[in-house]
Design a protein around this motif. Structure first.
Motif, PDB file in Angstrom:
ATOM      1  N   LYS A 118     -19.148  17.957  28.956  1.00  0.00           N
ATOM      2  CA  LYS A 118     -18.077  17.197  29.605  1.00  0.00           C
ATOM      3  C   LYS A 118     -18.322  15.702  29.457  1.00  0.00           C
ATOM      4  O   LYS A 118     -17.417  14.942  29.107  1.00  0.00           O
ATOM      5  N   ALA A 119     -19.554  15.282  29.723  1.00  0.00           N
ATOM      6  CA  ALA A 119     -19.888  13.858  29.633  1.00  0.00           C
ATOM      7  C   ALA A 119     -19.712  13.359  28.202  1.00  0.00           C
ATOM      8  O   ALA A 119     -19.170  12.278  27.965  1.00  0.00           O
TER       9      ALA A 119
ATOM     10  N   SER B  92     -17.750  14.497  25.922  1.00  0.00           N
ATOM     11  CA  SER B  92     -16.321  14.438  25.613  1.00  0.00           C
ATOM     12  C   SER B  92     -15.686  13.189  26.221  1.00  0.00           C
ATOM     13  O   SER B  92     -14.896  12.503  25.576  1.00  0.00           O
ATOM     14  N   GLU B  93     -16.066  12.875  27.478  1.00  0.00           N
ATOM     15  CA  GLU B  93     -15.496  11.688  28.140  1.00  0.00           C
ATOM     16  C   GLU B  93     -15.922  10.405  27.457  1.00  0.00           C
ATOM     17  O   GLU B  93     -15.133   9.488  27.282  1.00  0.00           O
ATOM     18  N   ASN B  94     -17.183  10.326  27.083  1.00  0.00           N
ATOM     19  CA  ASN B  94     -17.700   9.076  26.510  1.00  0.00           C
ATOM     20  C   ASN B  94     -17.587   9.040  24.994  1.00  0.00           C
ATOM     21  O   ASN B  94     -18.034   8.096  24.361  1.00  0.00           O
ATOM     22  N   ARG B  95     -17.012  10.070  24.413  1.00  0.00           N
ATOM     23  CA  ARG B  95     -16.865  10.196  22.950  1.00  0.00           C
ATOM     24  C   ARG B  95     -18.201   9.998  22.231  1.00  0.00           C
ATOM     25  O   ARG B  95     -18.294   9.269  21.235  1.00  0.00           O
ATOM     26  N   VAL B  96     -19.225  10.638  22.751  1.00  0.00           N
ATOM     27  CA  VAL B  96     -20.508  10.673  22.055  1.00  0.00           C
ATOM     28  C   VAL B  96     -20.508  11.953  21.225  1.00  0.00           C
ATOM     29  O   VAL B  96     -20.337  13.041  21.771  1.00  0.00           O
ATOM     30  N   ALA B  97     -20.663  11.833  19.925  1.00  0.00           N
ATOM     31  CA  ALA B  97     -20.634  13.017  19.076  1.00  0.00           C
ATOM     32  C   ALA B  97     -21.971  13.745  19.153  1.00  0.00           C
ATOM     33  O   ALA B  97     -23.013  13.113  19.293  1.00  0.00           O
TER      34      ALA B  97
ATOM     35  N   LEU C   2     -19.141  25.474  23.490  1.00  0.00           N
ATOM     36  CA  LEU C   2     -18.939  24.353  24.406  1.00  0.00           C
ATOM     37  C   LEU C   2     -18.105  23.261  23.754  1.00  0.00           C
ATOM     38  O   LEU C   2     -17.249  22.646  24.384  1.00  0.00           O
ATOM     39  N   VAL C   3     -18.375  23.014  22.468  1.00  0.00           N
ATOM     40  CA  VAL C   3     -17.644  21.977  21.743  1.00  0.00           C
ATOM     41  C   VAL C   3     -16.157  22.304  21.715  1.00  0.00           C
ATOM     42  O   VAL C   3     -15.305  21.443  21.929  1.00  0.00           O
ATOM     43  N   ARG C   4     -15.843  23.578  21.475  1.00  0.00           N
ATOM     44  CA  ARG C   4     -14.432  23.975  21.435  1.00  0.00           C
ATOM     45  C   ARG C   4     -13.784  23.865  22.803  1.00  0.00           C
ATOM     46  O   ARG C   4     -12.671  23.397  22.949  1.00  0.00           O
TER      47      ARG C   4
END
Lengths: 245, 124
Positions: free
Chosen positions: A125-126, A128-133, A162-164
């Motif tokens: 989740k974090a 995804s929010e911070n757009r850290v790949a 999780l990524v999906r």
């Protein structure tokens, strides 16, 4: 689509490995990449500047390795303006967590070599929010054998789920320590297929996602200051300026 | 012996490969490494389904035959080969074709042996 080209954002080229930049470029180009990020560990102090050799891009980067999560933010800030790609080498859950909660980090690598998987829904989740790949480290699938490869595949499978679910940006990397570790993009995609990744996802992880990471860290053409930008009327002036950069 | 009718023949694909390494490697060693890598990655069952075979191999270039629906797995097998008899290698798939002739003509004919040492000076 050939437009963004294939990128590998976690290649090392330290003097100790005995490779020259020229060899790495020659091999990567032969394998069909259009750009690689040279991310040497921060303690080696060997940062390779960004450059472009007729169509092939070298992207400057650094791989941060630390055991201390509270120091991570300071190190990230130190390198953020100096390089285009900031990679954090994960490990313990606290480091992984600090990395995905910092929007200054571009890519988190090496977080599932340990026996237990260092990635979970909270980190997803974090990220995804911070757009850290997050990086699927296919170097592990290439080099490990037997039980540890089984473990790596299992972890990759879980991480893909999780990524999906949380729409986390991801990247497929060979984690090359030398040019022998590089693999062609199609081969990388078929290794990713072993843990259930579809061909479309694999292509996105090799092209559009790394490309967007590189672009967001580079000032646009004609950038002068925050909010001030030269806008060219004709394309010629713009391309001249690109060469100066 | 009567030939198998075309509908019953096994369908195959041919992968044109090149071996990138500093020193040349021998065909027998490539074959050994190919099967050991397939055995390790896919197991005995998976390897048999792939119907792997290394056909011609010369000057670091060769053709690998496999089952038509297993090219993805075979690519993964080739990618997980890291060294051949102590020499570090990259096996690079140049293309996939339905016939040996196609693979040879389209992807192997006229391709020079790639040596990173010789190529590197161009980029520096």
């Amino acid at each position: 689509m050939a437009d963004p080209g294939y990128y590998d954002l976690n290649v090392r080229c330290t003097q100790e490995s005995g490779n020259t930049i020229g060899e790495i470029i020659a091999v990567a180009r032969r394998l069909g990449y259009s750009g690689i990020a040279i991310t040497n560990p921060d303690n080696t102090k060997q940062i390779v500047p960004s450059a472009s050799f007729d169509g092939f891009e070298i992207i400057s980067g650094v791989e941060i390795r630390t055991d201390n999560a509270s120091k991570l933010h300071g190190i990230v800030n130190k390198y953020r303006d100096r390089v285009d790609i900031v990679v954090v080498s994960g490990g313990s859950e606290s480091i992984n967590r600090a990395a995905v909660e910092n929007p200054g980090v571009d890519l988190l690598v090496n977080f599932n070599i340990a026996q237990e998987n260092g990635f979970n829904q909270v980190l997803a989740k974090a990220a995804s929010e911070n757009r850290v790949a997050i990086s699927f480290d296919l170097g592990d699938l290439i080099h490990l054998r037997g039980g540890s490869r089984v473990q790596a595949l299992t972890n990759c499978r879980k991480n893909l789920q999780l990524v999906r679910k949380y729409d986390v940006p991801f990247h497929l990397s060979s984690n090359a320590r030398s040019w022998f570790d590089l693999r062609a993009p199609r081969e990388i995609a078929s290794l990713a297929a072993l843990f259930g990744m579809s061909a479309e996802e694999a292509v996105a992880g090799l092209t559009t996602i790394p490309h967007s990471i590189v672009i967001r860290n580079r000032p646009p053409v004609g950038y002068i200051n925050e909010g001030v930008q030269l806008v060219y009327k004709d394309a010629d002036a713009g391309s001249m300026n690109e060469e100066d950069c | 012996m009567k030939l198998l009718p075309p509908t019953l023949r096994a369908r195959t694909r041919y992968l044109a490969i090149e071996v990138i390494s500093q020193d040349p490697v021998r065909r027998e060693d490539v074959i050994r490494e190919l099967f050991s890598s397939a055995g390790s990655l896919l197991g005995d069952v998976g390897s048999s389904e792939c119907a792997l075979r290394l056909l011609a191999y010369e000057d670091s270039k060769g053709v690998v035959r496999c089952s038509h629906d297993r090219t993805g797995n075979v690519r993964a097998v080739l990618a997980s080969i890291t060294e051949v008899k102590g020499t570090k290698v990259i096996i690079h798939v140049l293309g996939v074709s339905g016939t040996v002739m196609g693979a040879t003509k389209k992807y192997l004919a006229g391709v020079d042996v790639f040596n990173p040492k010789e190529q590197s000076h161009i980029n520096e």
